[in-house]
Write a protein that holds these residues in place. Structure first.
Motif, short mmCIF file in Angstrom:
data_model
loop_
_atom_site.label_atom_id
_atom_site.label_comp_id
_atom_site.label_asym_id
_atom_site.label_seq_id
_atom_site.Cartn_x
_atom_site.Cartn_y
_atom_site.Cartn_z
N ASP A 322 0.75 -1.25 -0.45
CA ASP A 322 -0.05 -0.31 -0.75
C ASP A 322 0.76 0.93 0.09
O ASP A 322 0.32 2.26 -0.64
N THR A 323 2.28 1.53 0.49
CA THR A 323 2.77 2.57 0.40
C THR A 323 3.60 2.40 0.25
O THR A 323 5.08 3.44 0.65
N THR A 324 4.88 1.33 -0.62
CA THR A 324 6.15 1.48 -0.72
C THR A 324 6.37 1.99 -2.17
O THR A 324 5.28 2.54 -2.92
N ASP A 325 7.46 2.87 -2.61
CA ASP A 325 7.80 3.26 -3.68
C ASP A 325 8.87 2.82 -4.59
O ASP A 325 9.26 3.43 -5.19
N GLU A 326 8.54 1.85 -4.33
CA GLU A 326 9.41 1.16 -5.17
C GLU A 326 8.39 0.46 -6.23
O GLU A 326 6.90 1.12 -6.54
N GLU A 327 8.73 -0.10 -7.60
CA GLU A 327 8.65 0.20 -9.20
C GLU A 327 8.13 -0.79 -9.65
O GLU A 327 7.58 -0.87 -10.22
N GLU A 328 8.99 -2.00 -9.24
CA GLU A 328 8.66 -3.44 -9.49
C GLU A 328 9.35 -4.07 -8.47
O GLU A 328 10.03 -4.50 -8.09
N TRP A 329 8.30 -5.44 -8.40
CA TRP A 329 8.55 -6.21 -8.32
C TRP A 329 9.20 -7.77 -8.91
O TRP A 329 7.85 -8.15 -9.84
N ARG A 330 10.39 -8.36 -7.70
CA ARG A 330 10.14 -9.90 -9.14
C ARG A 330 10.40 -10.68 -7.62
O ARG A 330 11.41 -10.69 -6.92
N ILE A 331 9.11 -11.66 -8.38
CA ILE A 331 9.63 -13.14 -7.19
C ILE A 331 9.25 -14.23 -7.57
O ILE A 331 9.51 -14.93 -8.77
N HIS A 332 9.76 -14.88 -6.13
CA HIS A 332 10.69 -16.29 -6.65
C HIS A 332 9.83 -16.87 -6.87
O HIS A 332 9.57 -17.55 -5.33
N PHE A 333 8.60 -17.15 -8.29
CA PHE A 333 7.65 -18.07 -7.74
C PHE A 333 7.79 -18.97 -9.34
O PHE A 333 7.29 -17.62 -10.22
N HIS A 334 8.39 -19.85 -9.74
CA HIS A 334 8.79 -20.32 -11.10
C HIS A 334 7.00 -20.35 -11.66
O HIS A 334 6.23 -21.07 -10.66
N VAL A 335 7.08 -20.28 -12.73
CA VAL A 335 5.68 -20.33 -13.24
C VAL A 335 5.85 -20.82 -14.70
O VAL A 335 7.18 -20.62 -15.10
N PRO A 336 5.19 -21.69 -15.22
CA PRO A 336 5.37 -21.85 -16.41
C PRO A 336 6.30 -21.31 -17.57
O PRO A 336 5.50 -20.29 -17.65
#
Length: 403
Positions: A322-336
């Motif tokens: 809700d409050t972060t100033d971050e622009e992008e997240w990369r998430i360690h979830f292996h997807v197809p």
């Protein structure tokens, strides 16, 4: 299977089951199905996940003979093992315990040596073999610099003892095999700089004089043995999460004289953080199905100025969405790997395409390719497919890219 000079397979850690009985049952069920779906009419390479429990059974001569007979009858062979997860890897809370026991323990060393002795008996004569492994340990287990240094010293000695074993195996069999260390977020090694640090500050300063004395060779020869038998497992998902550009990373490893033993073809979740509160609320709703209790789903965030910020698991990151100033997240979830988006969510599939283009231009970068999407059981239901179909679609997508 061999394609364009590369050895390509999928990692059997996709299948639940820690015992050799369960492992073998899954192979006998899915390998013929995948071969049939892909219309494979040549020898089919297997990326074998072998737990510690399974390795204790498979090392027995009668079990190994049975497996070799099945491989021959099925037109299959093993060229790489996944030796990262030591124990339970499915249907239980794995989280940071995927690193346990780590390289500070003799259990990890002994399991790895045992696995190499098995691989040496399975590996075809004309192919090098590799086993991927943990990035030494989980960094948050070490509460001080002195604790980390003590752990690294012990781990380095265990890694060098594996090198000594691999030198002896090559002397006896002529087969060259390598331990492929797999950097990942929150591992002691999580990027290319830290992988180079392992060599420059630990393996080479400690290993060259030790191995030279043990083997009666020069320190230059000892360095060559270390670099032959300890290499990198380049997991595309992991390096994408820490925002490394493949061409830059490959160039850094080449300059340092570090080889890449295996490329694991995998994709991570990627999201751009919207500015509007309502859009952030919707993003949180879309991410909640990926907040599951089996695996760690580390998040690495990027701010506008390019600085990075890490979260040890997705729930921790969601608390500040809700409050972060971050622009992008990369998430360690292996997807197809064959999908580039999941509705409102995207993946790092483009990084796979970049990596495959790089190795096609320069095949010396690596010759072992292994698709590694192990999260099928915990994916949101609308992204799941029949397992045999899932494996086949991923391999078919990679083959199409290579062609």
């Amino acid at each position: 299977m061999e394609i364009k000079g590369f050895q390509l397979s999928y990692c059997s850690n996709i299948h639940p089951g820690e015992s050799w009985e369960a492992t073998f049952e899954n192979l006998t069920k899915y390998i013929p199905e995948v071969k049939n779906r892909l219309s494979v009419d040549k020898p089919f390479g297997i990326g074998l996940r072998l737990s510690n429990e399974a390795s204790l059974i498979l090392e027995k001569p009668e079990q190994l003979a049975e497996f070799k007979n099945w491989l021959e009858a099925e037109g299959a062979y093993v060229f790489t093992l996944n030796g990262f997860p030591y124990g339970d890897f499915h249907r239980t809370a794995v989280k940071d315990q995927v690193h346990f026991p780590d390289w500070t323990t003799t259990d990890r060393r002994d399991y790895t040596v045992r696995s190499f002795k098995i691989l040496a008996q399975l590996l075809p004569e004309s192919i090098d073999g590799g086993i991927s492994t943990s990035p030494v340990s989980y960094r948050h287990w070490f509460k001080s610099e002195s604790a980390l240094n003590a752990g690294m010293k012990t781990a380095t000695q265990h890694l060098l003892e594996v090198v000594e074993e691999l030198v002896e195996i090559k002397k006896q069999t002529g087969k060259s095999m390598h331990l492929d260390i797999e950097p990942e977020p929150d591992g002691i090694l999580e990027n290319s700089d830290e992988m180079i640090w392992l060599f420059s500050d630990w393996l080479l300063p400690i290993g060259k004089p030790w191995l030279a004395e043990k083997l009666g060779i020069s320190e230059d020869e000892a360095e060559n043995r270390i670099k032959e038998h300890i290499q990198v497992c380049y997991d595309v998902c992991h390096f994408a999460i820490v925002y490394e550009k493949p061409a830059d990373t490959f160039a850094k490893f080449e300059k340092a004289g570090i080889n890449i033993g295996k490329i694991q073809i995998s994709a991570a979740l990627r999201v751009l953080i919207p500015h509007e509160p309502a859009a952030r609320d919707l993003l949180k709703v879309n991410l909640l199905p990926f907040e599951e209790s089996t695996y760690l789903h580390q998040v690495v965030a990027k701010r506008k100025d390019g600085t990075l910020n890490s979260y040890s698991d997705l729930p921790e990151a969601l608390k500040v969405l809700d409050t972060t100033d971050e622009e992008e997240w990369r998430i360690h979830f292996h997807v197809p790997v064959f999908l580039d988006n999941y509705g409102a969510l995207a993946s790092t599939q483009d990084q796979i395409s970049i990596v495959l283009n790089e190795i096609l231009k320069n095949p010396s970068i690596a010759n072992h390719l292994e698709v590694e999407t192990y999260t099928w059981e915990v994916l949101p239901e609308d992204t799941r497919l029949n397992l045999g179909e899932s494996i086949s679609r991923e391999l078919a997508w990679v083959i199409e890219k290579l062609n």
